[in-house]
Design a protein around this motif. Structure first.
Motif, PDB file in Angstrom:
ATOM      1  N   ALA A 100      42.644  42.501  28.444  1.00 21.20           N
ATOM      2  CA  ALA A 100      42.477  41.672  29.645  1.00 21.20           C
ATOM      3  C   ALA A 100      43.496  40.542  29.662  1.00 21.20           C
ATOM      4  O   ALA A 100      44.043  40.195  30.720  1.00 21.20           O
ATOM      5  CB  ALA A 100      41.057  41.115  29.686  1.00 21.20           C
ATOM      6  N   HIS A 143      40.659  48.477  39.699  1.00 20.53           N
ATOM      7  CA  HIS A 143      40.590  47.679  40.936  1.00 20.53           C
ATOM      8  C   HIS A 143      41.971  47.153  41.306  1.00 20.53           C
ATOM      9  O   HIS A 143      42.336  47.089  42.485  1.00 20.53           O
ATOM     10  CB  HIS A 143      39.620  46.513  40.752  1.00 20.53           C
ATOM     11  CG  HIS A 143      38.174  46.920  40.772  1.00 20.53           C
ATOM     12  ND1 HIS A 143      37.541  47.355  41.914  1.00 20.53           N
ATOM     13  CD2 HIS A 143      37.237  46.972  39.790  1.00 20.53           C
ATOM     14  CE1 HIS A 143      36.275  47.656  41.653  1.00 20.53           C
ATOM     15  NE2 HIS A 143      36.069  47.434  40.368  1.00 20.53           N
ATOM     16  N   ALA A 186      40.028  42.048  40.660  1.00 21.38           N
ATOM     17  CA  ALA A 186      40.637  42.388  39.372  1.00 21.38           C
ATOM     18  C   ALA A 186      40.939  41.120  38.581  1.00 21.38           C
ATOM     19  O   ALA A 186      40.683  41.055  37.374  1.00 21.38           O
ATOM     20  CB  ALA A 186      41.912  43.186  39.590  1.00 21.38           C
ATOM     21  N   TYR A 187      41.457  40.113  39.278  1.00 19.53           N
ATOM     22  CA  TYR A 187      41.801  38.860  38.589  1.00 19.53           C
ATOM     23  C   TYR A 187      40.542  38.198  38.014  1.00 19.53           C
ATOM     24  O   TYR A 187      40.534  37.742  36.858  1.00 19.53           O
ATOM     25  CB  TYR A 187      42.500  37.903  39.557  1.00 19.53           C
ATOM     26  CG  TYR A 187      43.046  36.670  38.871  1.00 19.53           C
ATOM     27  CD1 TYR A 187      44.343  36.675  38.355  1.00 19.53           C
ATOM     28  CD2 TYR A 187      42.277  35.531  38.704  1.00 19.53           C
ATOM     29  CE1 TYR A 187      44.853  35.568  37.702  1.00 19.53           C
ATOM     30  CE2 TYR A 187      42.779  34.421  38.054  1.00 19.53           C
ATOM     31  CZ  TYR A 187      44.064  34.437  37.556  1.00 19.53           C
ATOM     32  OH  TYR A 187      44.567  33.344  36.894  1.00 19.53           O
ATOM     33  N   GLN A 188      39.486  38.146  38.797  1.00 18.92           N
ATOM     34  CA  GLN A 188      38.250  37.511  38.321  1.00 18.92           C
ATOM     35  C   GLN A 188      37.712  38.249  37.095  1.00 18.92           C
ATOM     36  O   GLN A 188      37.294  37.623  36.105  1.00 18.92           O
ATOM     37  CB  GLN A 188      37.217  37.498  39.438  1.00 18.92           C
ATOM     38  CG  GLN A 188      37.555  36.557  40.592  1.00 18.92           C
ATOM     39  CD  GLN A 188      36.661  36.770  41.799  1.00 18.92           C
ATOM     40  OE1 GLN A 188      35.591  37.351  41.682  1.00 18.92           O
ATOM     41  NE2 GLN A 188      37.119  36.303  42.955  1.00 18.92           N
ATOM     42  N   GLN A 189      37.713  39.578  37.142  1.00 15.74           N
ATOM     43  CA  GLN A 189      37.201  40.341  36.011  1.00 15.74           C
ATOM     44  C   GLN A 189      38.083  40.147  34.778  1.00 15.74           C
ATOM     45  O   GLN A 189      37.575  39.965  33.664  1.00 15.74           O
ATOM     46  CB  GLN A 189      37.125  41.823  36.385  1.00 15.74           C
ATOM     47  CG  GLN A 189      36.070  42.140  37.428  1.00 15.74           C
ATOM     48  CD  GLN A 189      36.088  43.606  37.837  1.00 15.74           C
ATOM     49  OE1 GLN A 189      37.020  44.347  37.528  1.00 15.74           O
ATOM     50  NE2 GLN A 189      35.051  44.029  38.535  1.00 15.74           N
ATOM     51  N   MET A 190      39.383  40.187  34.978  1.00 13.57           N
ATOM     52  CA  MET A 190      40.298  39.995  33.856  1.00 13.57           C
ATOM     53  C   MET A 190      40.132  38.599  33.262  1.00 13.57           C
ATOM     54  O   MET A 190      40.161  38.412  32.038  1.00 13.57           O
ATOM     55  CB  MET A 190      41.753  40.176  34.313  1.00 13.57           C
ATOM     56  CG  MET A 190      42.117  41.571  34.736  1.00 13.57           C
ATOM     57  SD  MET A 190      42.046  42.786  33.406  1.00 13.57           S
ATOM     58  CE  MET A 190      42.715  44.202  34.291  1.00 13.57           C
ATOM     59  N   ALA A 219      38.815  46.788  35.461  1.00  9.65           N
ATOM     60  CA  ALA A 219      39.494  45.775  36.277  1.00  9.65           C
ATOM     61  C   ALA A 219      40.877  46.280  36.707  1.00  9.65           C
ATOM     62  O   ALA A 219      41.312  46.058  37.838  1.00  9.65           O
ATOM     63  CB  ALA A 219      39.619  44.476  35.487  1.00  9.65           C
TER      64      ALA A 219
END
Length: 902
Positions: A375, A347, A360-364, A344
């Motif tokens: 994360a 990204h 990146a925000y969604q994955q984190m 993430a």
């Protein structure tokens, strides 16, 4: 239909951001209804499951988010509800949905274990996902009843350092796992095992092998097994030697045994030997990489993860973001939780991917939701800096705290920064220092840099440039851009070390290259400063302004402060005091001591507003308390001059000293003046005056003259030191003829405890001002005639200077020139100079020699020879006496016509 409508209105992303902020607030203080609505919309945004699936389990999810899911249900013995939840989760077809609820399945597994049910059932119900178990869930996992089955069937790879981080005498005979998280198991062993067990970081070992080695085999048995060419026996024997387990530590034997196992193909040994080579400063890094790659080829996930880090950072191997991403994906899927956060992060920074803050925000977010400390840290950073989401400092602080609680190095470091800046939490340097230390002890390069920065600025510790240099160097070796910049600052200013501008430029240039690969707000602010000041690059105000603008869009206090400076002084932009004030105020609100000082200075000078000493004093006080050396100096001046406060020389000296210790030249010179002159409640004290004058090096000629006189004269607590006096006189000698003459006369000709330095004498004597100085010309002639002490013999120069002195009537110069001509058989010229001083016994001796010897151009005359030698003898010249004695027969045999008058 509702979803379609929201998509058409382009509001889905906005709703997701808002709800994601709500989700990380302290849920225990929010009504269940709001929390439930938050979770509903989060799942809607992620597309994980329908609202119907979630409604039945809403109460359970609220408790989970509050962080007390397991504790509450285990305490109440409500195992059935957990089991029902797990069944519901297993029915989800969407992978994101299953991942979102994976912690529920793991909680079920350990609820079984803690409820004294069969461990095998517990593990099977968790589907072997032990590496994803949140650290906060398990306090004690008792394996006494079926640890053997666990060891044989559940074999996550673990770090030996984690295994052996045990407290002395925290003993049980059987294995006990304290925490299971991120693929690590902390274990205690029996009393016979030394507490120093395997302190190194990276050796990996299978749980079953550890049990076999430590609970089953003695050292002798392990040795026998290795001797039978058993590959695992060799590896375990190597570990015993490495950690001093049931034997003495012997790293050479450890290396040899582990290497044998590695060369025979054991992937764990290949990984271990690689990390041993990396830890050794003299280790072969190419060989280490080769072993890592061999282990990775056998699907050794630890090796793959380490390779991914190396490919990501370009350490020991060529940087390759694509390979790094591939390996992070593989290790993430194998249960390495940090791997997902690293992906993430790639990204986020656009490393190997197109930069995508939203992705990146969604994955984190998903990873942080399951308790991933790394994360949580990155998500906190994104909330703080408004990357992919609206700024939310409360969420950022909560996430940093959660990450630090799991000892995540990055989380510890960012929480330290929070306490250092005093924006999201009260200012607390002691907390910041401790958090930075913990982060650096866990190998985080930025932690080393931040700890070094505290020593560099003297925040919470005494200012110590040497300690800062050590920490920055360690961090730079790990590729930290900020560390390179600080090294440049140290070398370009000569802070605690010899000044070296070439080294400084090299460090700055390295920092620029690294910053340009990241371009987050911190990097952009640093690049702006570098281009503004021309550190290792040409000054470029436009570039600087662009970088500061980009950084300021993410609320960077340094960027705001420098933007204020550029608009205040018209650097790269039209001068605009109102805009400067706006930027300074924004920076000050974010904890910038530079901005507080600049605001105070504007009030102090009346720049941009009416002069306001009281307002300036308050702002200087805040900036000074935060460690700003310029503010400390101005605060001292205000106490010294009684501006808006009563005159208070003690307070003035206190603030001047604080500023001077931060290497503020104006403050150190001010203190030197105060102690030199005495008064103002201070006694005259040359020792203290010299200390402050010398703190930052002396470049001011007036101060150099003062220090030279102080060390030459001594007194007032200061011992005489002629070497130092000479060194300070040197600073001004080129512009002060009288000081130059003093240096040559008093020091470099030898004296005052100093060895002669004729090269320096020539330097300061051989100048136009001394062209007609008889004494100087005589001394220069003598130096070139005799040579030594840095000067080669030089007849031409000797003659030049002697002739000037001789023509001016100097006795010694005439004699010396006469002797010089005599030695070159030029008796006519020698006679001319020697006759000018014919009353001198040495001149008489040489006149006698010339007449005795004669030459082609100078007629021999024994009568004249005898006359001059006799005169010299009568004056007691020993050489003349000896000459007459040696040549008595010659003179006795002279014809009467020659000797009649003698």
């Amino acid at each position: 239909m509702l979803s379609l409508l929201i998509n058409k209105m382009n509001l889905k992303k906005i709703i997701c951001h808002i709800i994601q902020h709500l989700s990380f607030l302290n849920i225990q203080t929010i009504f269940k209804f709001i929390a439930g609505l938050s979770i509903f919309f989060f799942m809607f945004c992620a597309g994980a499951a329908s609202a119907d699936d979630l409604n039945a389990k809403l109460d359970l999810r609220i408790n989970e988010i509050a962080g007390n899911f397991s504790a509450k249900f285990i305490k109440n013995g409500n195992i059935k509800n957990i089991e029902n939840l797990a069944v519901t989760v297993s029915s989800f077809s969407n992978a994101d949905g299953r991942r979102l609820f994976i912690s529920s399945k793991l909680e079920l597994a350990f609820a079984y274990a803690l409820d004294k049910k069969n461990v095998k059932t517990a593990v099977n119900s968790s589907q072997g996902s032990l590496a994803q178990i949140p650290q906060s869930i398990i306090k004690i996992f008792d394996l006494n009843s079926n640890g053997e089955w666990f060891a044989q069937n559940v074999r996550p790879t673990i770090t030996v350092s984690a295994i052996y981080e045990i407290k002395q005498k925290e003993i049980i005979l059987n294995v006990q796992a304290k925490d299971i998280a991120s693929g690590e198991v902390l274990m205690s062993f029996s009393a016979e095992i030394d507490s120093k067990l395997i302190p190194k970081q990276y050796l990996y070992l299978d749980i079953a092998d550890i049990l076999k080695a430590l609970n089953t085999f003695t050292f002798a048995q392990a040795q026998a097994l290795a001797d039978t060419d058993d590959i695992k026996g060799k590896y375990l024997l190597g570990l015993m030697y490495y950690g001093g387990i049931k034997t003495q530590v012997n790293e050479t034997l450890a290396y040899n045994w582990i290497k044998q196992a590695a060369d025979e193909g054991l992937s764990q040994a290949q990984y271990s030997i690689a990390m041993m080579l990396f830890e050794n400063s003299n280790g072969d890094k190419t060989l280490a990489i080769n072993y890592l790659q061999k282990a990775a080829a056998q699907n050794e996930m630890s090796a793959k993860y380490q390779l991914a880090l190396f490919y990501l950072n370009g350490i020991f191997i060529k940087q390759d973001y694509k390979k790094a991403a591939e390996l992070f994906e593989q290790t993430r899927d194998a249960g390495f939780r940090d791997a997902g956060a690293r992906l993430a992060m790639m990204h986020f920074y656009g490393l190997g991917f197109e930069r995508n803050y939203d992705l990146a925000y969604q994955q984190m977010y998903k990873l942080a939701f399951t308790g991933d400390g790394l994360a949580q840290n990155y998500l906190g950073f994104m909330n703080e800096k408004a990357y992919g989401v609206m700024q939310n400092l409360q969420n950022a602080f909560l996430l940093y705290t959660q990450s630090a609680a799991q000892n995540t190095p990055e989380g510890l470091d960012n929480l330290g920064r929070v306490y250092e800046m005093g924006v999201m939490a009260p200012l607390n340097y002691n907390k910041a220092l401790e958090l930075y230390r913990q982060a650096s002890q866990r190998g985080l390069a930025q932690g080393l840099t931040d700890l070094g920065r505290m020593y560099f600025f003297g925040k919470g510790v005494d200012l110590n440039f040497r300690q800062a240099l050590i920490l920055f160097t360690q961090s730079a070796q790990a590729g930290n851009a900020a560390a390179y910049k600080f090294l440049g600052d140290i070398y370009i200013n000569g802070l605690g070390i010899q000044k070296d501008e070439n080294k400084a430029q090299g460090f700055y240039q390295r920092a620029v290259r690294l910053y340009l690969t990241l371009l987050d707000d911190t990097s952009q602010a640093a690049l702006g400063e570098i281009y503004l000041l021309g550190l290792g690059v040409n000054k470029d105000y436009k570039q600087a302004l662009d970088f500061f603008m980009q950084s300021a869009s993410h609320f960077n206090p340094t960027a705001f402060a420098y933007l204020g400076l550029m608009y205040e002084e018209g650097l790269g932009a039209d001068k605009n005091l109102q805009l400067a004030l706006d930027y300074y105020n924004k920076a000050a609100a974010l904890g910038s001591d530079m901005a507080l000082f600049r605001l105070g200075l504007m009030k102090y000078t009346g720049q941009g507003s009416a002069q306001d000493f009281r307002g300036a004093f308050e702002l200087f006080s805040r900036a000074a308390q935060a460690g700003n050396s310029q503010a400390q100096y101005y605060l001292g001046q205000m106490y010294y001059n009684g501006e808006s406060v009563f005159m208070n020389y003690n307070e003035a000296v206190k603030w001047f000293e604080m500023s001077a210790k931060h290497y503020n030249a104006a403050a150190s010179n001010k203190l030197g003046d105060l102690y030199y002159g005495g008064g103002y409640g201070l006694g005259r004290n040359y020792e203290r005056a010299a200390y402050w004058y010398e703190l930052m090096g002396v470049n001011d000629e007036a101060i150099a003259k003062r220090l030279g006189d102080m060390y030459y004269e001594g007194g007032y607590g200061l011992s005489k030191n002629y070497a130092k006096a000479a060194a300070y006189y040197e600073i001004i000698a080129k512009n002060d003829f009288f000081i130059a003459r003093r240096l040559a006369d008093m020091f470099y000709r030898g004296g005052y405890g100093l060895a002669p330095n004729y090269a320096k004498v020539v330097q300061y004597y051989d100048i136009p001002e001394n062209d007609y100085d008889l004494a100087v010309q005589r001394i220069l002639g003598r130096i070139f005639m005799l040579g030594g002490a840095g000067v080669n013999k030089d007849f031409q120069n000797a003659f030049k200077h002697y002739k000037i002195a001789a023509d001016l009537g100097d006795y010694e110069a005439r004699l010396s020139i006469g002797k010089m001509f005599f030695e070159r058989d030029n008796y006519d010229q020698a006679r001319n100079y020697l006759m000018l001083i014919s009353g001198d016994k040495e001149a008489q001796y040489y006149l006698g020699l010339m007449y005795f010897k004669g030459s082609q151009l100078f007629k021999q005359d024994l009568r004249q020879a005898y006359m001059w030698m006799n005169r010299s003898k009568n004056q007691g010249y020993i050489r003349a006496m000896q000459f007459l004695k040696d040549n008595a027969r010659t003179f006795e045999e002279m014809p009467l016509s020659l000797s009649a008058n003698f």
